[in-house]
Scaffold this motif. Structure first.
Motif, short mmCIF file in Angstrom:
data_model
loop_
_atom_site.label_atom_id
_atom_site.label_comp_id
_atom_site.label_asym_id
_atom_site.label_seq_id
_atom_site.Cartn_x
_atom_site.Cartn_y
_atom_site.Cartn_z
N ILE A 76 0.79 -1.27 0.14
CA ILE A 76 0.00 0.03 0.03
C ILE A 76 0.85 1.30 0.18
O ILE A 76 0.58 2.23 -0.75
CB ILE A 76 -1.06 -0.01 1.14
N SER A 135 -0.71 10.91 -0.06
CA SER A 135 -1.50 10.02 0.56
C SER A 135 -1.20 9.83 2.29
O SER A 135 -0.14 10.00 2.32
CB SER A 135 -1.29 8.61 0.23
N ILE A 170 -1.58 6.95 5.15
CA ILE A 170 -1.99 5.75 5.59
C ILE A 170 -1.96 5.47 7.12
O ILE A 170 -0.84 5.78 7.73
CB ILE A 170 -0.68 4.68 5.01
N ASP A 227 -6.89 -5.59 0.38
CA ASP A 227 -6.70 -4.32 1.02
C ASP A 227 -5.91 -3.48 0.01
O ASP A 227 -6.25 -2.19 -0.06
CB ASP A 227 -5.87 -4.61 2.12
N THR A 250 -8.53 -2.07 -2.56
CA THR A 250 -9.26 -1.26 -1.85
C THR A 250 -8.61 0.18 -1.83
O THR A 250 -9.20 1.32 -2.27
CB THR A 250 -9.52 -1.73 -0.41
N PHE A 251 -7.28 0.40 -1.71
CA PHE A 251 -6.50 1.46 -1.65
C PHE A 251 -6.22 2.05 -2.91
O PHE A 251 -6.68 3.20 -3.00
CB PHE A 251 -5.19 1.36 -0.82
N LYS A 311 -9.49 3.69 -3.88
CA LYS A 311 -9.77 4.98 -3.16
C LYS A 311 -8.90 6.21 -3.99
O LYS A 311 -9.35 7.21 -4.13
CB LYS A 311 -9.15 4.72 -1.80
N ALA A 320 -5.03 9.28 -1.52
CA ALA A 320 -6.02 8.82 -0.92
C ALA A 320 -5.78 8.61 0.78
O ALA A 320 -4.40 8.51 1.09
CB ALA A 320 -6.52 7.61 -1.27
N GLU A 321 -6.70 8.44 1.56
CA GLU A 321 -6.59 8.02 2.92
C GLU A 321 -6.89 6.66 3.07
O GLU A 321 -8.02 6.17 2.54
CB GLU A 321 -7.25 8.99 4.05
N HIS A 322 -6.24 5.85 3.99
CA HIS A 322 -6.51 4.36 4.18
C HIS A 322 -6.03 4.04 5.39
O HIS A 322 -4.85 4.15 5.97
CB HIS A 322 -5.94 3.60 2.87
#
Ligand code: UD1
Length: 421
Positions: free
Chosen positions: A28, A39, A41, A196, A199-200, A203, A227-229
């Motif tokens: 990620i 981003s 995380i 996962d 998914t990121f 996003k 993005a934020e995750h």
């Protein structure tokens, strides 16, 4: 260098909070390199491997900021495209920057990671995946040099001798998000860490379909945004504490753990006689009766994870009867056997299967950690053993288990770190 000392034969009980998954977090973080934007995380574990990844980022002139379990990555304007030998050689997973660098910079140089104690660990599937997207790849002076001038979508079958590959799927999927056209990955890995990552990426604006299956479809876009995750909890850490509860005849509640990511593990351990029950945001593991021996085979997800094979073997060493533990992902991943036998276990290797005859008790001994999960197996054996166990070379554990001795101590274990003399 540090060693871990364990005074064994103590029952563990209480609650342990499971950290974010290292193996989800590493790809990620690498995926953040696909964008120019910031981003964020969260739920990042504090581990040596994460620090290594951040060093690779600094080496690329990518700004990173770490505040506890939150990492902010600002890749704006970075031009570099190289991951050097000094860093890649300390962590094989650094290979997962190859796909993002290639797709973003259209050129990448990443040190060839080489093998390790658990086996040869080839990267042919990584290269096959990227070549299917049109990358021109050569290996020179120990580096993979990938040219991505003519990247476009492609179809690729990513199955190898040992099934699907987690990081080859990750690399191909990440690169495919930024290339023109549609990519289909057949026999894709579908470990929760791959899901996962997808998914990121979604996003960030990636167009990915069927990312929970063995056939992932990606339609390339021209740019991805930041993005934020929050990364998923670490199923391997959760599995390790599950076995810690079993091996110490304990009662541990795992907070922030997802039983749905551990179906095969829960299946095997309940079959052995362990009580595992869901609680809000986690599950509880209780030793309620004498355990039975098991047949366990390490397989790609949703099978029993190879990263818990060594740990379950420790448990079977003190479980009456004969257990058979077969490794189908890394047939050479058995170096822990000789160390467990030094502690009084009775294990024989037959091809890719270990025949474990349960003994009454293990006895503490000085042992040598050889890789991350084997080290965890020795710690578990030490928790169950009579007397003192010294686990040497624990830098392996620091790569993958956050605050291990702190968490075990909180559960009632007597575990501490000492400097090697
Ligand atoms: C990841 C995990 C690791 C776990 C492994 C298997 C990370 C950072 N690491 O590693 O903890 O043990 O999945 O669940 O996520 N293979 C090939 N060619 C390739 C790549 C792999 O033949 O190009 C083979 C491997 O040697 C092995 C099998 O495929 O036999 C699975 O390996 P793979 O899933 O790729 O492992 P990693 O992604 O490196």
């Amino acid at each position: 260098m540090d060693k871990l000392v364990i005074e064994g034969s103590r029952r563990l009980e209480g609650t342990v909070t499971i950290s974010g998954a290292k193996n989800a977090c590493l790809p990620i973080l690498a995926a953040a390199l696909l964008s120019d934007e910031k981003s964020v995380i969260r739920n990042v574990p504090s581990l040596k491997d994460i620090a290594t990844m951040l060093k690779i980022f600094k080496n690329l002139d990518v700004k990173v900021h770490q505040d506890g379990g939150t990492i902010t990555i600002e890749p704006k304007g970075y031009k570099k495209h190289m991951a050097p030998y000094e860093l890649v050689s300390t962590m094989r997973a650094s290979i997962c920057v190859l796909g993002p660098l290639l797709a973003k910079q259209r050129y990448a140089e990443v040190s060839f990671p080489g093998g390790c104690v658990i086996g040869a660990r080839p990267i042919d599937l990584h290269l096959k995946g990227l070549k299917s997207l049109g990358a021109k790849i050569k290996v020179e002076k120990g580096y993979i040099i990938a040219d991505g001038k003519n990247l476009r979508g492609g179809n690729v079958y990513l199955g190898g001798h040992f099934g699907s590959s987690v990081l080859a799927t990750a690399n191909t999927m990440m690169a495919a998000t930024l290339v023109k056209g549609v990519t289909v990955i057949e026999n894709a890995a579908c470990e929760p860490e791959v899901v996962d990552l997808a998914t990121f990426l979604m996003k960030m604006g990636a167009k990915i379909k069927d990312h929970t299956t063995h056939r992932i479809i990606i339609e390339g876009v021209t740019r991805l945004h930041g993005a934020e995750h929050a990364v998923i909890p670490d199923r391997i850490e959760a599995g390790t504490y599950t076995i810690a509860s079993a091996i110490t005849k304990g009662d541990i509640t795992l907070k922030n753990a997802k039983p749905e990511h551990l179906v095969a593990v829960i299946d095997r351990l309940t079959e052995a006689g362990l009580s595992i029950t869901k609680v809000p945001n986690g599950f509880r593991v209780r030793y309620v009766k004498k355990l039975k021996p098991l047949d366990v085979t390490a397989l790609p997800y949703p099978g029993f994870p190879t990263d818990l094979q060594a740990q379950v073997m420790s448990l079977m060493t003190v479980t009456d009867g004969i257990s058979i533990i077969t490794e189908k992902i890394y047939p050479e991943r058995f170096i822990h056997i000789s160390e467990l036998n030094r502690m009084g276990a009775d294990i024989q290797l037959e091809g890719a299967s270990a025949i474990v005859k349960g003994v009454k008790a293990l006895s503490g001994a000085p042992v040598m950690a050889s890789d991350l999960r084997a080290s965890a197996a020795l710690v578990l054996a030490g928790l169950a053993a009579k007397g003192r166990t010294d686990v040497h070379r624990i830098y392996h554990l620091d790569r993958g288990y956050e605050k291990l001795e702190e968490k075990l101590t909180k559960l009632g274990g007597k575990v501490w770190r000492e400097k090697e003399k």
